[in-house]
Scaffold this motif. Structure first.
Motif, PDB file in Angstrom:
ATOM      1  N   LEU A   1       0.846  -1.185   0.000  1.00 33.30           N
ATOM      2  CA  LEU A   1       0.000   0.000   0.000  1.00 33.30           C
ATOM      3  C   LEU A   1       0.880   1.233   0.000  1.00 33.30           C
ATOM      4  N   PRO A   2       0.359   2.402  -0.414  1.00 33.59           N
ATOM      5  CA  PRO A   2       1.204   3.605  -0.445  1.00 33.59           C
ATOM      6  C   PRO A   2       1.858   3.915   0.897  1.00 33.59           C
ATOM      7  N   GLY A   3       1.189   3.645   2.002  1.00 30.67           N
ATOM      8  CA  GLY A   3       1.776   3.904   3.308  1.00 30.67           C
ATOM      9  C   GLY A   3       2.880   2.937   3.684  1.00 30.67           C
ATOM     10  N   ASP A   4       3.031   1.850   2.940  1.00 28.69           N
ATOM     11  CA  ASP A   4       4.045   0.843   3.243  1.00 28.69           C
ATOM     12  C   ASP A   4       5.436   1.211   2.733  1.00 28.69           C
ATOM     13  N   LEU A   5       5.537   2.242   1.927  1.00 26.36           N
ATOM     14  CA  LEU A   5       6.830   2.560   1.321  1.00 26.36           C
ATOM     15  C   LEU A   5       7.878   2.943   2.357  1.00 26.36           C
ATOM     16  N   ALA A   6       7.470   3.603   3.434  1.00 26.12           N
ATOM     17  CA  ALA A   6       8.434   3.954   4.485  1.00 26.12           C
ATOM     18  C   ALA A   6       8.939   2.692   5.174  1.00 26.12           C
ATOM     19  N   ALA A   7       8.053   1.728   5.383  1.00 24.69           N
ATOM     20  CA  ALA A   7       8.470   0.464   6.001  1.00 24.69           C
ATOM     21  C   ALA A   7       9.406  -0.299   5.077  1.00 24.69           C
ATOM     22  N   ILE A   8       9.126  -0.273   3.777  1.00 23.18           N
ATOM     23  CA  ILE A   8      10.002  -0.949   2.813  1.00 23.18           C
ATOM     24  C   ILE A   8      11.388  -0.308   2.826  1.00 23.18           C
ATOM     25  N   GLU A   9      11.441   1.022   2.881  1.00 26.27           N
ATOM     26  CA  GLU A   9      12.738   1.718   2.946  1.00 26.27           C
ATOM     27  C   GLU A   9      13.499   1.306   4.198  1.00 26.27           C
ATOM     28  N   ALA A  10      12.794   1.220   5.344  1.00 23.91           N
ATOM     29  CA  ALA A  10      13.449   0.836   6.595  1.00 23.91           C
ATOM     30  C   ALA A  10      13.960  -0.596   6.524  1.00 23.91           C
ATOM     31  N   LEU A  11      13.185  -1.501   5.935  1.00 26.95           N
ATOM     32  CA  LEU A  11      13.620  -2.898   5.812  1.00 26.95           C
ATOM     33  C   LEU A  11      14.824  -3.027   4.889  1.00 26.95           C
ATOM     34  N   CYS A  12      14.873  -2.212   3.863  1.00 24.70           N
ATOM     35  CA  CYS A  12      15.977  -2.297   2.901  1.00 24.70           C
ATOM     36  C   CYS A  12      17.283  -1.733   3.481  1.00 24.70           C
ATOM     37  N   ALA A  13      17.191  -0.973   4.557  1.00 21.77           N
ATOM     38  CA  ALA A  13      18.390  -0.441   5.191  1.00 21.77           C
ATOM     39  C   ALA A  13      19.062  -1.488   6.084  1.00 21.77           C
ATOM     40  N   LEU A  14      18.370  -2.597   6.347  1.00 18.57           N
ATOM     41  CA  LEU A  14      18.938  -3.663   7.180  1.00 18.57           C
ATOM     42  C   LEU A  14      20.012  -4.423   6.404  1.00 18.57           C
ATOM     43  N   ASP A  15      20.764  -5.252   7.103  1.00 16.13           N
ATOM     44  CA  ASP A  15      21.868  -5.981   6.465  1.00 16.13           C
ATOM     45  C   ASP A  15      21.347  -7.098   5.557  1.00 16.13           C
ATOM     46  N   ASP A  16      22.236  -7.681   4.754  1.00 19.54           N
ATOM     47  CA  ASP A  16      21.862  -8.714   3.788  1.00 19.54           C
ATOM     48  C   ASP A  16      21.322  -9.977   4.444  1.00 19.54           C
ATOM     49  N   THR A  17      21.850 -10.347   5.612  1.00 19.54           N
ATOM     50  CA  THR A  17      21.382 -11.558   6.290  1.00 19.54           C
ATOM     51  C   THR A  17      19.925 -11.405   6.724  1.00 19.54           C
ATOM     52  N   THR A  18      19.591 -10.270   7.296  1.00 18.14           N
ATOM     53  CA  THR A  18      18.211 -10.003   7.709  1.00 18.14           C
ATOM     54  C   THR A  18      17.297  -9.932   6.499  1.00 18.14           C
ATOM     55  N   HIS A  19      17.783  -9.313   5.440  1.00 17.30           N
ATOM     56  CA  HIS A  19      16.981  -9.191   4.224  1.00 17.30           C
ATOM     57  C   HIS A  19      16.735 -10.570   3.589  1.00 17.30           C
ATOM     58  N   ALA A  20      17.735 -11.443   3.633  1.00 18.54           N
ATOM     59  CA  ALA A  20      17.553 -12.803   3.106  1.00 18.54           C
ATOM     60  C   ALA A  20      16.492 -13.559   3.902  1.00 18.54           C
ATOM     61  N   ALA A  21      16.494 -13.383   5.230  1.00 21.44           N
ATOM     62  CA  ALA A  21      15.467 -14.024   6.062  1.00 21.44           C
ATOM     63  C   ALA A  21      14.088 -13.458   5.734  1.00 21.44           C
ATOM     64  N   LEU A  22      13.999 -12.170   5.539  1.00 17.81           N
ATOM     65  CA  LEU A  22      12.723 -11.537   5.191  1.00 17.81           C
ATOM     66  C   LEU A  22      12.181 -12.089   3.873  1.00 17.81           C
ATOM     67  N   GLN A  23      13.042 -12.197   2.880  1.00 19.25           N
ATOM     68  CA  GLN A  23      12.604 -12.753   1.596  1.00 19.25           C
ATOM     69  C   GLN A  23      12.207 -14.216   1.728  1.00 19.25           C
ATOM     70  N   ARG A  24      12.933 -14.962   2.552  1.00 18.72           N
ATOM     71  CA  ARG A  24      12.587 -16.372   2.770  1.00 18.72           C
ATOM     72  C   ARG A  24      11.211 -16.484   3.409  1.00 18.72           C
ATOM     73  N   TRP A  25      10.887 -15.592   4.335  1.00 15.90           N
ATOM     74  CA  TRP A  25       9.573 -15.616   4.973  1.00 15.90           C
ATOM     75  C   TRP A  25       8.478 -15.270   3.977  1.00 15.90           C
ATOM     76  N   ILE A  26       8.737 -14.297   3.108  1.00 14.09           N
ATOM     77  CA  ILE A  26       7.723 -13.876   2.124  1.00 14.09           C
ATOM     78  C   ILE A  26       7.478 -14.980   1.110  1.00 14.09           C
ATOM     79  N   THR A  27       8.553 -15.579   0.612  1.00 12.73           N
ATOM     80  CA  THR A  27       8.404 -16.585  -0.444  1.00 12.73           C
ATOM     81  C   THR A  27       8.168 -17.988   0.100  1.00 12.73           C
ATOM     82  N   ARG A  28       8.290 -18.147   1.425  1.00  7.94           N
ATOM     83  CA  ARG A  28       8.072 -19.427   2.102  1.00  7.94           C
ATOM     84  C   ARG A  28       8.978 -20.537   1.561  1.00  7.94           C
TER      85      ARG A  28
END
Length: 110
Positions: A81-108
């Motif tokens: 949603l348009p309001g989610d863009l700030a959250a996406i920016e904050a998540l993308c500022a995290l390190d690669d390991t955290t981001h890999a876990a996030l993608q694993r959770w989304i894609t299951r």
């Protein structure tokens, strides 16, 4: 079925227009009709650039993570949603390991 066939699923009375991105060369007719008028003489579709001619622009890690996150969300059928863009920016500022876990959770994926 052999070759390309233009879909006949158009509204009655409208011309069948082939999408030039899905059917390259479909608009080789010098003056095809389209919803935006007709092509004028001298108009042409631009060819895709050759990979070796592209300007190399390296992505910053946060930009790459943002593109990866949007791709994962789109693949999972989750529309941010348009309001989610700030959250996406904050998540993308995290390190690669955290981001890999996030993608694993989304894609299951394990």
């Amino acid at each position: 079925m052999t070759g390309w066939h233009v879909s006949t699923m158009t509204a009655p009375g409208t011309p069948s227009i082939a999408d030039p991105y899905r059917f390259p060369g479909a608009l080789d007719d010098p003056a095809p009709a389209c919803d935006h008028g007709t092509f004028e003489p001298g108009d042409y579709l631009l060819a895709a650039p050759a990979p070796e001619q592209r300007v190399p622009l390296p992505l910053e890690p946060c930009d790459r993570r943002r593109l990866d996150l949007h791709a994962a969300l789109t693949t999972a059928g989750i529309a941010p949603l348009p309001g989610d863009l700030a959250a996406i920016e904050a998540l993308c500022a995290l390190d690669d390991t955290t981001h890999a876990a996030l993608q694993r959770w989304i894609t299951r994926t394990p």
